[in-house]
Scaffold this active site. Structure first.
Site, PDB file in Angstrom:
ATOM      1  N   PHE A  91       0.781  -1.245   0.000  1.00 50.58           N
ATOM      2  CA  PHE A  91       0.000   0.000   0.000  1.00 50.58           C
ATOM      3  C   PHE A  91       0.811   1.293   0.000  1.00 50.58           C
ATOM      4  CE2 PHE A  91      -2.447  -2.988   2.792  1.00 50.58           C
ATOM      5  CZ  PHE A  91      -3.379  -3.324   1.830  1.00 50.58           C
ATOM      6  N   GLN A  92       1.224   1.763  -1.107  1.00 46.96           N
ATOM      7  CA  GLN A  92       1.961   3.032  -1.189  1.00 46.96           C
ATOM      8  C   GLN A  92       3.079   3.122  -0.150  1.00 46.96           C
ATOM      9  OE1 GLN A  92      -1.552   5.928  -2.770  1.00 46.96           O
ATOM     10  NE2 GLN A  92       0.389   6.828  -2.354  1.00 46.96           N
ATOM     11  N   HIS A  93       3.732   2.002   0.100  1.00 47.28           N
ATOM     12  CA  HIS A  93       4.911   2.018   0.969  1.00 47.28           C
ATOM     13  C   HIS A  93       6.136   1.804   0.076  1.00 47.28           C
ATOM     14  CE1 HIS A  93       2.938   0.933   5.088  1.00 47.28           C
ATOM     15  NE2 HIS A  93       2.090   1.589   4.325  1.00 47.28           N
ATOM     16  N   ASP A  94       6.450   2.785  -0.733  1.00 51.68           N
ATOM     17  CA  ASP A  94       7.631   2.703  -1.591  1.00 51.68           C
ATOM     18  C   ASP A  94       8.513   3.886  -1.239  1.00 51.68           C
ATOM     19  OD1 ASP A  94       6.453   0.720  -3.781  1.00 51.68           O
ATOM     20  OD2 ASP A  94       4.956   2.250  -3.390  1.00 51.68           O
TER      21      ASP A  94
END
Ligand SMILES: Cc1cc2nc3c(=O)[nH]c(=O)nc-3n(C[C@H](O)[C@H](O)[C@H](O)COP(=O)(O)OP(=O)(O)OC[C@H]3O[C@@H](n4cnc5c(N)ncnc54)[C@H](O)[C@@H]3O)c2cc1C
Ligand code: SF4
Length: 574
Positions: A498-501
Site C-alpha cells: 500500500f503506497q509504501h515505496d
C-alpha cells in the site's frame, strides 16, 4: 497547441498529503498556489453509504486505474520487466486526497537511528557490518531536527495515541487520547509484558474524539466502523487531506485547484524550473503553467518519472553507481508473522479501524544488540484489528481445504477466533534496486512507464526470520491453540505494499550522495522541490506518512524562506 497561462508563485503536481500540506502552508503565507491533480475532486459526501467491500476493497474504486497507467517490474537487471495490471498488487491513490483518502491512518515516527543509520551502525559495529552492495546512508537530517515537523503533522491530523516508551523524544503529547483497547489488544499487551517487552496502543489518524486542529479544521470521533483502509471515511473521523489541509488552503483565497489535470513535464531551462506542462485528461488540451517555484507532489513513481522525462538530474546507473535519480528504490514488505487460532475464545471480528491495534519496538532500529546477528535494523511487532471484511478474509488454519464441508465449518468457526501478529520491518537499499524509464511500455500518452528493479536481499530475509520468530512467541504467550506462520516469499513477487515505496529522489547532506537537501530542494535546480517518500534513502520500519508529512512541512518552510529571500540554496553544498 499549448495554451500558455499567466505565471503563478507555486505550482504543485498532485493533491494528496504532500500537495495538500504545501498548498496549505504556502497559501497561509500569502502566496498564490495552483494545485494540479490528475484525478477528480472528492468531498466527504462521496463517501456516504460507502461500506461496499466489492467496490472499494476488491475493485479498488479510489485507486489509479492500471489499464491506463501503471509501472513495470522485474527482480534483476537481467530480467525483462512486465507491466503490473493486478489492482490487488499495486494500489496508488488518485483524485484529491491521493493515498490519504483511503489510507488506514497508522502514524508512527521513525527512530533516531533511521536518520543516521550509516554513521550509527559504523560507530557501534564497524563498517564491515554493512554488507557489500547495501547502499544505506544518513539522511542529512537528525531526529532532533525533524521532531518539530512530526509534531506539526500530528497536530494538523489530530493523531490519537500514547507514547511508545522506546521511541525518540516527543516535544508534545498526542493531540487526542488513544483508541479503545479491545479484548485482543489486552491479550497482546499482557503477553508482551510477560515476555518483558514494552507494548503501546498504535498511534492513529482515526481520531478517538472530536478535535479541532490549529488551522481550525474539525475531525469527528471515530465510530470503529472498520471500513477504513481502501475506503474514504464518511464520518470525517479520519485525517485526510480533503478534511484538513485542502480546506485550509481553500479558505485563504490564494489556492486554485485544477483537477483532471495530468502533469507530463517539468519545464527546465538548464538552470531553473520555469513551470510545468499538463493535459486536461477529458479533452486532451495542453497547457503550460509557468511558476516561480515548482513542487513535485505526485508520489514517488511520478516524481521520479517526471524528472527523468524532463531531463532533470542524472539518472542512476546500477552498473557504474553513477547518477542519482532512481537510486535506492525500496518496497516496504510488511506482512509476515503468525496467526493464532483460539478454540475457547470468540471475538467481535467486525469492529475495528484502519489502524486500531497494539505494538512494541523492542526489536526495532538499534533498540537491541546486533553484535551477534547477521543483519542490521529490525522491525515493529504489532497486532491490528481492522475488521475482517467477509469477502477479503477467510481465516482458517493452513491445511483447511478450499471448498467443501470442512472449508465451510472451519471458515465459520475460525472467523471469530483468530488474531494475527505481524512484523513491519525496515527494508534497506541495494545498489541493484532502482527506478528508470521502461524501454518498452508506455502510458496512454505515449510516455514510458516507470520500471522497478527490486528484490529482497539476504539481510532482508535474516531480519525477517528473526522477527517472525518473535511474532510466534507472542501468539504462543497469548494462548493460541493453533499457530500458523506467515512466511516471506523468497523473491519479491511484484505485490507492492500500500503506497509504501521509497527512494528515487533521495535526500542527504551533499549533492554527491543525494538529489535533494533536507528541505527537499534539488541541489542543482534551486526552485524545484520534490516531496514524498521519494526522498527516503531507506525504508524505515513502519508506515511512511508521518515522515512524508513532516518532511513536507519542513519543505514548505524552506519554500517560504526561499521566496522571501529571492531564491538561492537553503543548505550549502558540502
Ligand atoms: C490502502 C492504503 C492504506 C495506507 N495506509 C497507510 C497507513 O496506515 N499509514 C501510513 O503512514 N501510510 C499509509 N498509506 C500510504 C499513504 O497513503 C502515502 O504515504 C501518502 O498518501 C503519500 O502522500 P503523497 O502526497 O506522497 O502521495 P499521494 O497521497 O498518493 O498523492 C499524490 C497525488 O498526486 C497525483 N498525481 C500523480 N501523478 C500526477 C501527475 N502526473 N499529474 C497530476 N497529479 C498527479 C495523484 O493522483 C495523487 O492524488 C496507505 C496507502 C494505501 C493505498
Ligand atoms: S474506522 Fe473510524 S476513521 Fe475509519 S472509516 Fe470508520 S469511522 Fe472513519
Amino acid at each position: 497547441m499549448v495554451t500558455k497561462l499567466p505565471k503563478v508563485d507555486i505550482v504543485t503536481t498532485g493533491m494528496g498529503w504532500t500537495g495538500g500540506i504545501v498548498a496549505a502552508e504556502l497559501t497561509k503565507a500569502g502566496y498564490h498556489v495552483v494545485g494540479l491533480e490528475r484525478g477528480v475532486e472528492r468531498s466527504i459526501e462521496d463517501y456516504l453509504h460507502g461500506h461496499d467491500e466489492l467496490k472499494y476493497n476488491i475493485h479498488k474504486e479510489l485507486m489509479q486505474k492500471l489499464t491506463k497507467d501503471t509501472i513495470t517490474f522485474r527482480n534483476t537487471l537481467n530480467d525483462a520487466a512486465k507491466p503490473v495490471r493486478d489492482e490487488g498488487a499495486f494500489v496508488v491513490g488518485t483524485g484529491t486526497g491521493g493515498g490519504g483518502a483511503h489510507w488506514g491512518g497508522q502514524t508512527y515516527r521513525y527512530f533516531p537511528y533511521d536518520f543516521q543509520i550509516r554513521s550509527k551502525t559504523i560507530e557501534k559495529y564497524g563498517e564491515s557490518k554493512i554488507p557489500a552492495g547495501v547502499t544505506i546512508q544518513d539522511w542529512g537530517i537528525s531526529y532532533d531536527e525533524i521532531e518539530p515537523y512530526y509534531a506539526k503533522f500530528e497536530q494538523m491530523a489530530g493523531i490519537s495515541g500514547e507514547p511508545d516508551p522506546l521511541a525518540g523524544h516527543r516535544s508534545i503529547d498526542y493531540p487526542t487520547p488513544p483508541l479503545k483497547k479491545l479484548p485482543q489488544m489486552k491479550m497482546f499487551h499482557e503477553a508482551a509484558e510477560k515476555l518483558g517487552y514494552h507494548p503501546f496502543v498504535v498511534p492513529t489518524a482515526n481520531v478517538s474524539e472530536s478535535y479541532t486542529n490549529p488551522d481550525g479544521e474539525t475531525l469527528n470521533a471515530c465510530q470503529y466502523c472498520a471500513f477504513c483502509g481502501n475506503y474514504g471515511c464518511e464520518y470525517g473521523a479520519k485525517a485526510d487531506p480533503i478534511v484538513t489541509v485542502i480546506p485550509t488552503a481553500k479558505k485563504t483565497g490564494n489556492f486554485e485547484l485544477r483537477t483532471n489535470s495530468i502533469v507530463t513535464r517539468v519545464l527546465y531551462d538548464g538552470t531553473k524550473a520555469t513551470g510545468v506542462l499538463y493535459k486536461d485528461t477529458r479533452t486532451g488540451e495542453e497547457f503550460e503553467q509557468p511558476a516561480d517555484l515548482v513542487v513535485l507532489t505526485s508520489y514517488i513513481f511520478n516524481n521520479v518519472r517526471l524528472l527523468l522525462l524532463s531531463g532533470i538530474g542524472k539518472p542512476y546507473n546500477p552498473k557504474t553507481g553513477e547518477g542519482i535519480i532512481g537510486k535506492n528504490y525500496t518496497d516496504h514488505h510488511t506482512i509476515t508473522g503468525a496467526i493464532g487460532y483460539f478454540e475457547e475464545k470468540k471475538f467481535n471480528s467486525y469492529i475495528g479501524t484502519g489502524s486500531l491495534g497494539s505494538a512494541f519496538n523492542d526489536f526495532n532500529a538499534d533498540n537491541f544488540d546486533h553484535a551477534n546477528l547477521d543483519f542490521i535494523h529490525g522491525g515493529q511487532i504489532e497486532m491490528h484489528l481492522m475488521g475482517n471484511e467477509p469477502i477479503a478474509n477467510n481465516p482458517a488454519p493452513f491445511g483447511t481445504p478450499t471448498w467443501g464441508k470442512e472449508f465451510k465449518k472451519n471458515s465459520l468457526h475460525y472467523f471469530y477466533r483468530n488474531v494475527t501478529v505481524v512484523s513491519q520491518r525496515a527494508i534497506l537499499p541495494h545498489k541493484d534496486h532502482y527506478l528508470d524509464l521502461d524501454p518498452t511500455y508506455t502510458d496512454d500518452y505515449g510516455d514510458p512507464l516507470i520500471r522497478v528493479t527490486f528484490d529482497y536481499t539476504e539481510m532482508d530475509h535474516k531480519r525477517n526470520e528473526f522477527l517472525v520468530e518473535k511474532c510466534n512467541e507472542v501468539v504462543k504467550e497469548m494462548g493460541a491453540d493453533i499457530i500458523d506462520t506467515i512466511p516471506m516469499a523468497e523473491h519479491f513477487g511484484g505485490r507492492f505494499t500500500f503506497q509504501h515505496d521509497g527512494g528515487g529522489v533521495i535526500m542527504g547532506d551533499s549533492p554527491d550522495n543525494s538529489a535533494v537537501n533536507n528541505y527537499m530542494q534539488m541541489w542543482d535546480v534551486d526552485n524545484l522541490f520534490v516531496c514524498g517518500a521519494s526522498a527516503f534513502p531507506h525504508f524505515g520500519p513502519t508506515n511512511p506518512t508521518p515522515t512524508v508529512g513532516a518532511l513536507a512541512y519542513r519543505a514548505a518552510e524552506g519554500m517560504i524562506e526561499y521566496l522571501k529571500n529571492g531564491g538561492g540554496p537553503l543548505v550549502s553544498k558540502k
